[in-house]
Scaffold this motif. Sequence first.
Motif, PDB file in Angstrom:
ATOM      1  N   GLY A 258      36.660  66.700  43.364  1.00 45.87           N
ATOM      2  CA  GLY A 258      36.372  66.909  41.955  1.00 45.87           C
ATOM      3  C   GLY A 258      37.585  67.191  41.106  1.00 45.87           C
ATOM      4  N   GLU A 259      38.775  67.154  41.671  1.00 45.73           N
ATOM      5  CA  GLU A 259      39.974  67.418  40.865  1.00 45.73           C
ATOM      6  C   GLU A 259      40.162  66.327  39.809  1.00 45.73           C
ATOM      7  N   ALA A 260      40.530  66.733  38.593  1.00 45.35           N
ATOM      8  CA  ALA A 260      40.675  65.787  37.484  1.00 45.35           C
ATOM      9  C   ALA A 260      41.957  64.983  37.637  1.00 45.35           C
ATOM     10  N   ILE A 261      41.839  63.662  37.412  1.00 45.50           N
ATOM     11  CA  ILE A 261      42.964  62.748  37.568  1.00 45.50           C
ATOM     12  C   ILE A 261      43.335  62.095  36.238  1.00 45.50           C
TER      13      ILE A 261
ATOM     14  N   LEU B 236      40.928  78.185  33.086  1.00 46.15           N
ATOM     15  CA  LEU B 236      40.777  77.021  32.210  1.00 46.15           C
ATOM     16  C   LEU B 236      39.884  75.978  32.880  1.00 46.15           C
ATOM     17  N   SER B 237      39.136  75.264  32.063  1.00 46.98           N
ATOM     18  CA  SER B 237      38.360  74.127  32.551  1.00 46.98           C
ATOM     19  C   SER B 237      38.712  72.907  31.698  1.00 46.98           C
ATOM     20  N   MET B 238      38.001  72.753  30.546  1.00 45.51           N
ATOM     21  CA  MET B 238      38.234  71.586  29.700  1.00 45.51           C
ATOM     22  C   MET B 238      39.213  71.862  28.557  1.00 45.51           C
TER      23      MET B 238
ATOM     24  N   SER C  74      30.176  70.643  36.142  1.00 50.37           N
ATOM     25  CA  SER C  74      30.397  72.082  36.030  1.00 50.37           C
ATOM     26  C   SER C  74      30.663  72.697  37.401  1.00 50.37           C
ATOM     27  N   PHE C  75      29.948  72.239  38.422  1.00 46.34           N
ATOM     28  CA  PHE C  75      30.185  72.764  39.758  1.00 46.34           C
ATOM     29  C   PHE C  75      31.608  72.442  40.232  1.00 46.34           C
ATOM     30  N   PHE C  76      32.151  71.312  39.796  1.00 44.15           N
ATOM     31  CA  PHE C  76      33.522  70.966  40.166  1.00 44.15           C
ATOM     32  C   PHE C  76      34.546  71.604  39.237  1.00 44.15           C
ATOM     33  N   GLY C  77      34.131  71.906  38.023  1.00 41.82           N
ATOM     34  CA  GLY C  77      35.088  72.258  36.970  1.00 41.82           C
ATOM     35  C   GLY C  77      35.416  73.721  36.837  1.00 41.82           C
TER      36      GLY C  77
END
Length: 786
Positions: free
Chosen positions: A114-117, A271-273, A297-300
């Motif tokens: 779930g890491e943001a790329i 931090l999230s978004m 949300s579970f990943f973030g």
Amino acid sequence: MTTRTIQGEKNLQNIHQASKDGIGGSPLRPDGNLKVRGEFAYSSDLWHEDMLWGTALRSPHPRANILSVDVSEALKVPGVYAVLTHEDIPGTKFYGLEIQDQPALAIDKVRYHGEAIALVAADHPETARRAMKRIRVEYEVLTPITTEEQCLDPATYGYVHEPHEYKSHGSGNVCHSQRLVSGLGVTDEVRALADVIVKGSYEVGMQDQAFLGPESGLAVPAEDGGVDLYVATQWLHVDRQQMAPVLALPEEKVRLTLAGVGGAFGGREDLSMQIHACLLALHTGKPVKIVYARDESFFGHVHRHPATMTYEHGATLDGRLVFADCRIVLDGGAYASASPAVVGNAASLGHGPYVIPNVRMEALALYSNNPSCGAMRGFGAVQACFGYESQMDKLATALGMDPVELRQLNAVTQGDLMPTGQEIDAPAPVAELLQRVKDMPLPPPLDPENVDVRTLPGALSNTSHGEGIVRGIGYSVGIKNVGFSEGFDDYSTARVRLEVIGGEPVAMVHTAMAEVGQGGVTVHAQIARTELGVEQVTIHPANTEVGSAGSTSASRQTYMTGGAVKLAAEAVRTELLDKGRRRYGWTHRDLALVGGKVVSASAGVLVPMVDLLGDEAIDLTREHHHRPTEPFDRETGQGFGHVQYTFCANRAVVDVDVELGLVKVVELTAVQDVGKALNPLSVVGQIQGGCTQALGLAVMEEIVVRDGKVRNASFTDYLIPTILDTPPIPVEILELPDPNAPYGLRGVGEAPTVSATPSIVAAIRNATGLALTRVPVRPEHLTGTL
């Protein structure tokens, strides 16, 4: 529901005499009716004309090298305004609460599922999602590092972070560790002093904060080149502190305003978004809104650290504790987040609220390729409490003692030393809490021949009709620190303004406190009414225009920001009275502000406040700092590490269907010392809410992770207690003032979450005779099918 307030030897007289809406009263929340009617504006309701929608591409792998990222096809989608990767970040690429080890967007590798790329901004959320799916990432998939054995053997399994890649408190895959030794430690000679020794290994699963309002916010680019972010968060100023270097902006050009928050419980401390929305807004020159879907949300956000613990306790035949030997291993996941602080709490509180002459403790948090873990209500203390309270029950059984009496015999009290060497210099009524919870009336006994089957385990699903039902009762008590510890300068700022509006004196309170449901907006108004003698109080929106209020976590906001509001209001009162002395020549020493007037106990009403204020306003800002703490010694764990301790005791009554493995919590009683209940109704709500989250951890809540992948990222499969699962929660409040705290209060919100889970599991053990060393307790643990 039963609620009682006990003020030591006092009664409720001072509450009854208090202003209806001042300290000691229970005015209703100003946002309560709006929330009940569904009219409250949450951050996900934010809107701006011409705004874009943002989303993130997330890794399907828990560990992989990124070989290439191709965004060309995504950019071709009509309505797409931007597609960003780490190469588009203008400033530093890393951030973090304590260790700057987390990339804003993955660079050359991913470390968790779930890491943001990459980021996409488009004119419609569905357009953004379609474009996101067209981004092509080439991975070299690696075997994830997920177990304690793998983490502690990097020579064989590798590193989550390369050695010395960041300034960390640990080494290898150890993010942070803390040892503690008191007395003689635990040696063969010390063990020989114990007549009975019990050992146990315990496990706590990964719990999610499960707030109902998903991560969301709106970033608006400003004419000065900065950005305004409206966001649901827990700590405005530290968000800004982490964001500004990534955005390559000075902090004064990153302005945050708190939007409506739909729950937090620690999950919004990181931090999230925030950075993602601001990057897209600054890149496109348009407002950008991001709202997470539930699975995102579970990943973030971070979760509660899963833990494995080993405990060994020794005692004399009369039940006196001789030693405790403890090891707590926390899985911190891919990034540090708050893990160092969680480890500090686990190490310093992991022996419980007991006098133990000799203690040895080792606590550590590991880097792994599992989901990142950080702050969650009661962090560090929750996991440890399940361990040491399970041990107390095991020790009571070995000694043939009543489990409550064993706890009372060894309970700390004011003047005792913690194993850290810190003196408990405020009331510590642990034995009294236990006695009160034991003495509270029990629910009617179970009568299988004459019972409404709808009240039995599983009966609402028509799975049980009263067969195989047994009842159990269990007790527990816990300890939690209040505020940030180990030398952190934990301060809060408040601005209070007093002026005449519409012919009445009106106070305005301005802080950066994040109202996440704890009721600070109500309490701050109560403090202003009490200190300034006014009825009309307005709460200014929380933003970064005023100094930091710190995080809404660690049960600290009423203590810290409430303390700052008190100081600021007192300063305003002093200035107003000084103005009166200068104008009227008052010599009275007994002046006060009551009911909108300046009064003297000896001379009566002197002047209405509106006449004294006139057209002028008094506007003052103050900071509240608690007494200083110090870091624990890394090897011995010694030090004055905590500001305040808080205690809660619980009794759980459960019915268990031993054939189907189903549990119903019949009643969950709580007794807690709160020092001073500034708003008794809100205090009871906090205690009941904490107990309910503890119930979830005890019997249903767990993020299931297999080989680093989250398997139940939805409220269909991640279960939280509903109204049908939540039992009556009778609450009894003690008010034994802490002389070091504003109004003598104690932090409230976390203590019941710490203490309630072990009481539920103890009750299940009492009903079934099973050992039950893991939470949440699942049906297969009760039926022997595991």
